[in-house]
Design an enzyme around this catalytic site. Structure first.
Site, PDB file in Angstrom:
ATOM      1  N   SER A 269       0.826  -1.216   0.000  1.00  0.00           N
ATOM      2  CA  SER A 269       0.000   0.000   0.000  1.00  0.00           C
ATOM      3  C   SER A 269       0.854   1.257   0.000  1.00  0.00           C
ATOM      4  CB  SER A 269      -0.951   0.001   1.199  1.00  0.00           C
ATOM      5  OG  SER A 269      -0.250  -0.178   2.417  1.00  0.00           O
ATOM      6  N   HIS A 299      -2.146  -8.677   1.945  1.00  0.00           N
ATOM      7  CA  HIS A 299      -1.683  -7.447   2.608  1.00  0.00           C
ATOM      8  C   HIS A 299      -2.592  -7.098   3.779  1.00  0.00           C
ATOM      9  CE1 HIS A 299       0.281  -3.786   3.393  1.00  0.00           C
ATOM     10  NE2 HIS A 299      -0.177  -3.035   2.420  1.00  0.00           N
ATOM     11  N   HIS A 345       6.766 -12.504   8.797  1.00  0.00           N
ATOM     12  CA  HIS A 345       6.741 -11.160   8.225  1.00  0.00           C
ATOM     13  C   HIS A 345       7.770 -11.096   7.107  1.00  0.00           C
ATOM     14  CE1 HIS A 345       7.225  -6.754   7.961  1.00  0.00           C
ATOM     15  NE2 HIS A 345       6.006  -6.710   8.428  1.00  0.00           N
ATOM     16  N   ARG A 354       4.909  -3.912  17.373  1.00  0.00           N
ATOM     17  CA  ARG A 354       3.498  -3.491  17.404  1.00  0.00           C
ATOM     18  C   ARG A 354       2.651  -4.540  18.117  1.00  0.00           C
ATOM     19  NH1 ARG A 354       2.669  -2.750  11.102  1.00  0.00           N
ATOM     20  NH2 ARG A 354       3.679  -4.785  11.285  1.00  0.00           N
ATOM     21  N   ASP A 402      -0.822  -8.427  13.324  1.00  0.00           N
ATOM     22  CA  ASP A 402      -2.142  -8.994  13.050  1.00  0.00           C
ATOM     23  C   ASP A 402      -2.501 -10.145  13.981  1.00  0.00           C
ATOM     24  OD1 ASP A 402      -2.769  -7.315  10.801  1.00  0.00           O
ATOM     25  OD2 ASP A 402      -1.252  -8.424   9.683  1.00  0.00           O
TER      26      ASP A 402
END
Length: 466
Positions: A269, A299, A345, A354, A402
């Protein structure tokens, strides 16, 4: 700006952050602050061109070319750098650093989108007052034009929320300051000003646009609340979604949107926004393109895939789950030919900072500590890396963001899976618009890499010549 060597170590070359995390007492506006920084950045870019243009910072292997360009050092993205070992840094600051340094919302503890946007755009930690003024500006500019509101209302409720978000952002191009100024004729040195104007308007309007989509698709007939000028961007977003009374969810959204707002420029993105922006498309068109990249299953859809997998495990093994039971379920998933969602990742080789930040948020909330789905996330993290190492097919056996993000939303009652990527879209705008502003301020050119056919690549490889 940072450059990385082949050993994946990161060397700071230029930094505006003052240590230790001193908030500026300045009352300058965001545009005034950027205007002060631009000459310094331009001088640094000129120095790089003059002294290092012919210096190699890496080589290109056939595997890079046919493997999604992974690992190629081919972009300038000044606001953040992703190190494989330590994770993301924003102008040199880690996630724990920004959590300590950046202002929170009045009455809150978590950093907010405005303070992160200021940091990304300027390389400086804003004062609480500068952050508050930016919040007021975003609230003032946050209402959708009637034409865009009507367009969103006319879309089929069955149309994917991300498709609707991309359509809405593209339609905001109708009022683009950059497009209007470019058509009249402006100096290249002024491009950044109009790009910034569009960028601020885009960030300001995303919550109203995203909330309208949510209400239309999932809560038809519900009244959309007015924007509150005393709330921050995400405070208003939570309110418009219908969760304004849930302080903990609002705080979670503040944290998630802030730390998820930029993850260097190589992801699909961010790269799409940069590529389209390099054609001098305005921020609305550039970010609409980025959103359609974000909508892809490889994504932006990952957090909902994680949640589906976790809920499936919860249904099969029950709430009183042991590490051994989770280990069995992990092997069942892997032996069926599936991947474990939320783990691995493209760049990181350690647990995603994160993810750690979101886990720490969960550990600070008693209701989350007692949540079966949140406990399952935690226990899976305690087991999965060893299973994936034993499996031997994953370069990074650790969790990414995620692995936790969607499960927290689900616990708080925001259970509409398809909408989760829209929240990601609201977040990722922070980094993408920052790059668009700085690409214009630095006069970066149209992106145009060289492509080769299969036969040409083979010939080059055999000859060993560039």
């Amino acid at each position: 700006m940072f450059l990385s060597n082949s050993a994946s170590r990161t060397f700071p070359i230029f930094l505006h952050i003052r240590s230790p995390f001193r908030r500026l007492a300045s009352t300058k506006s965001l545009k005034e602050t950027i205007e002060e920084v631009i000459p310094v950045k331009q001088a640094h870019l000129k120095k790089l061109k003059t002294e290092y243009s012919d210096v190699s910072i890496g080589d290109v292997k056939v595997g890079n070319v046919i493997g999604g360009m992974r690992g190629l050092r081919a972009m300038l993205w000044d606001s953040s750098v992703l190190d494989p070992e330590e994770g993301i840094r924003f102008h040199g600051l880690s996630i724990p650093d920004v959590q300590r340094a950046l202002p929170a919302a009045p009455g809150g503890k978590e950093i907010i989108a405005e303070s992160m946007l200021w940091l990304l755009l300027t390389g400086q930690v804003p004062s609480a007052e500068q952050t508050r003024e930016l919040s007021r500006e975003l609230a003032q500019k946050g209402n959708l034009p009637p034409s865009v509101a009507s367009l969103i209302d006319s879309l089929p409720k069955t149309l994917h929320p991300m498709t609707q978000l991309g359509i809405g952002v593209a339609a905001l191009n109708h009022d683009s300051s950059f497009q209007a100024a470019y058509e009249k004729g402006i100096k290249k040195s002024e491009y950044w000003r109009y790009t910034l104007d569009d960028s601020i308007n885009l960030v300001a309007r995303l919550p109203a646009l995203a909330a309208r989509i949510y209400r239309n698709v999932y809560k038809p007939g519900a009244t959309l609340p007015e924007i509150d000028p005393e709330l921050d961007l995400v405070g208003n977003y939570s309110k418009m979604l219908g969760y304004g009374d849930n302080h903990d969810l609002t705080e979670y959204l503040r944290l998630y949107i802030s730390i998820h707002g930029d993850h260097e420029g190589g992801n699909a993105s961010a790269h799409t926004a940069h590529l389209v922006g390099s054609t001098l498309s305005d921020p609305y068109l550039s970010y609409a393109a980025a959103l359609f990249a974000l909508a892809g299953p490889l994504h932006g859809l990952a957090n909902q895939e994680v949640l589906r997998w976790q809920l499936s495990m919860l249904r099969e093994v029950g709430e009183e789950v042991s590490h051994d039971t989770i280990r069995e379920y992990l092997w069942k998933t892997l032996k069926s030919g599936q991947v474990v969602p939320g783990y691995g990742h493209g760049v990181l080789r350690n647990p995603d900072p994160r993810f750690i930040a979101l886990q720490e948020f969960c550990e600070s909330k008693p209701e989350l500590l007692n949540s079966p789905i949140i406990q399952l996330v935690k226990k899976t993290y305690e087991v999965a890396p060893d299973v994936l190492k034993e499996h031997g097919k994953t370069k990074n056996p650790y969790p990414n963001v995620d692995a936790a993000s969607g499960c927290v939303l689900y616990h708080y009652g925001l259970t509409e899976f398809k909408y989760y990527t829209v929240i990601f879209g609201v977040s990722r705008a922070l980094g993408c618009v920052t790059q668009l502003v700085w690409a214009r301020a630095l006069g970066l050119p149209l992106e145009r890499p060289k492509s080769y056919s299969l036969e040409a690549i083979e010939q080059l490889a055999k000859s060993g010549s560039p």
